[in-house]
Design an enzyme around this catalytic site. Structure first.
Site, PDB file in Angstrom:
ATOM      1  N   HIS A 167      -9.387  67.211  47.280  1.00 41.85           N
ATOM      2  CA  HIS A 167     -10.067  68.042  48.266  1.00 41.85           C
ATOM      3  C   HIS A 167     -11.007  67.153  49.077  1.00 41.85           C
ATOM      4  O   HIS A 167     -11.515  66.145  48.584  1.00 41.85           O
ATOM      5  CB  HIS A 167     -10.876  69.140  47.577  1.00 41.85           C
ATOM      6  CG  HIS A 167     -10.037  70.193  46.941  1.00 41.85           C
ATOM      7  ND1 HIS A 167     -10.502  71.465  46.711  1.00 41.85           N
ATOM      8  CD2 HIS A 167      -8.762  70.175  46.462  1.00 41.85           C
ATOM      9  CE1 HIS A 167      -9.556  72.189  46.139  1.00 41.85           C
ATOM     10  NE2 HIS A 167      -8.487  71.420  45.977  1.00 41.85           N
ATOM     11  N   CYS A 226     -14.786  74.968  47.226  1.00 44.91           N
ATOM     12  CA  CYS A 226     -14.204  75.755  46.138  1.00 44.91           C
ATOM     13  C   CYS A 226     -15.021  75.534  44.861  1.00 44.91           C
ATOM     14  O   CYS A 226     -15.984  74.782  44.835  1.00 44.91           O
ATOM     15  CB  CYS A 226     -12.746  75.359  45.916  1.00 44.91           C
ATOM     16  SG  CYS A 226     -12.556  73.737  45.125  1.00 44.91           S
ATOM     17  N   GLU A 271     -14.088  67.528  49.987  1.00 43.82           N
ATOM     18  CA  GLU A 271     -15.427  67.383  49.412  1.00 43.82           C
ATOM     19  C   GLU A 271     -15.430  66.421  48.229  1.00 43.82           C
ATOM     20  O   GLU A 271     -16.326  65.580  48.109  1.00 43.82           O
ATOM     21  CB  GLU A 271     -15.981  68.743  48.959  1.00 43.82           C
ATOM     22  CG  GLU A 271     -16.108  69.759  50.074  1.00 43.82           C
ATOM     23  CD  GLU A 271     -14.870  70.625  50.276  1.00 43.82           C
ATOM     24  OE1 GLU A 271     -14.995  71.677  50.912  1.00 43.82           O
ATOM     25  OE2 GLU A 271     -13.770  70.239  49.806  1.00 43.82           O
ATOM     26  N   CYS A 273     -15.083  71.781  43.751  1.00 42.69           N
ATOM     27  CA  CYS A 273     -15.947  70.982  44.623  1.00 42.69           C
ATOM     28  C   CYS A 273     -17.407  71.375  44.445  1.00 42.69           C
ATOM     29  O   CYS A 273     -18.298  70.518  44.457  1.00 42.69           O
ATOM     30  CB  CYS A 273     -15.515  71.150  46.070  1.00 42.69           C
ATOM     31  SG  CYS A 273     -13.842  70.534  46.381  1.00 42.69           S
TER      32      CYS A 273
END
Length: 187
Positions: free
Chosen positions: A52, A82, A54, A85
């Site tokens: 991801h 999410c 992040e 993260c």
């Protein structure tokens, strides 16, 4: 002004992710007004469910600074982080998070599991700034604040309301801003 510049950079990174066939998410980490790390969503490209934007930005920042303590940093991302993260953000003690569109299903603020605001985790709570429509909402999270009340207050404000009340909740204020989602979809 700095928040808008940094969010614009996230949107540039999000476009790269989309061109690569991934979700349009870009993330940066800023320290003392300087970008120290960037992340582009690459789950599909790298065949890695943890890639991801992040997480990638957090990894790069930790390596660059040779520390897991990012308490003097700000994370910007065009989509609400999410759960995974959000936990990485809390684990590295990032002091402030600025996010774009909400993720009501798995977001660390908007979903049922509010990891970014969970006072039971033994990690500092970041200040959260979320972009909703054409308003920028600040969520000043502190000990004793009610996560549910802040979220309800957030949901009760229409996205198009440029003049949202600053007194809706003691931990909540609004200022005018731009809409990062419309910028992404029109350019």
């Amino acid at each position: 002004k700095l928040d808008e510049q940094m969010m614009s950079r996230c949107l540039e990174l999000a476009k790269i992710a989309a061109k690569n066939g991934d979700a349009a998410v870009g993330s940066i980490i800023v320290r003392n007004g300087e970008i120290i790390a960037e992340g582009i969503e690459s789950v599909r490209l790298e065949k890695d469910p943890t890639a991801h934007a992040e997480i990638k930005a957090v990894r790069f920042a930790c390596k660059k600074l040779h520390t897991l303590d990012l308490s003097d940093c700000v994370l910007y991302t065009n989509v609400e982080p999410c759960w995974m993260c959000s936990y990485a953000i809390r684990q590295t003690r990032i002091s402030r998070v600025v996010f774009g569109s909400r993720n009501k299903y798995i977001g660390g603020f908007s979903s049922r599991f509010q990891i970014l605001m969970d006072e039971n985790l033994m990690m500092p709570l970041p200040k959260l700034i979320g972009w909703i429509g054409d308003c920028r909402f600040r969520f000043f999270v502190h000990a004793g604040s009610s996560c549910a009340n802040i979220a309800r207050c957030c949901d009760s404000l229409p996205a198009q309301n440029k003049y949202a009340s600053r007194n809706s909740h003691p931990a909540f204020s609004a200022t005018l801003s731009f809409d990062p989602i419309s910028i992404l979809s029109t350019t």
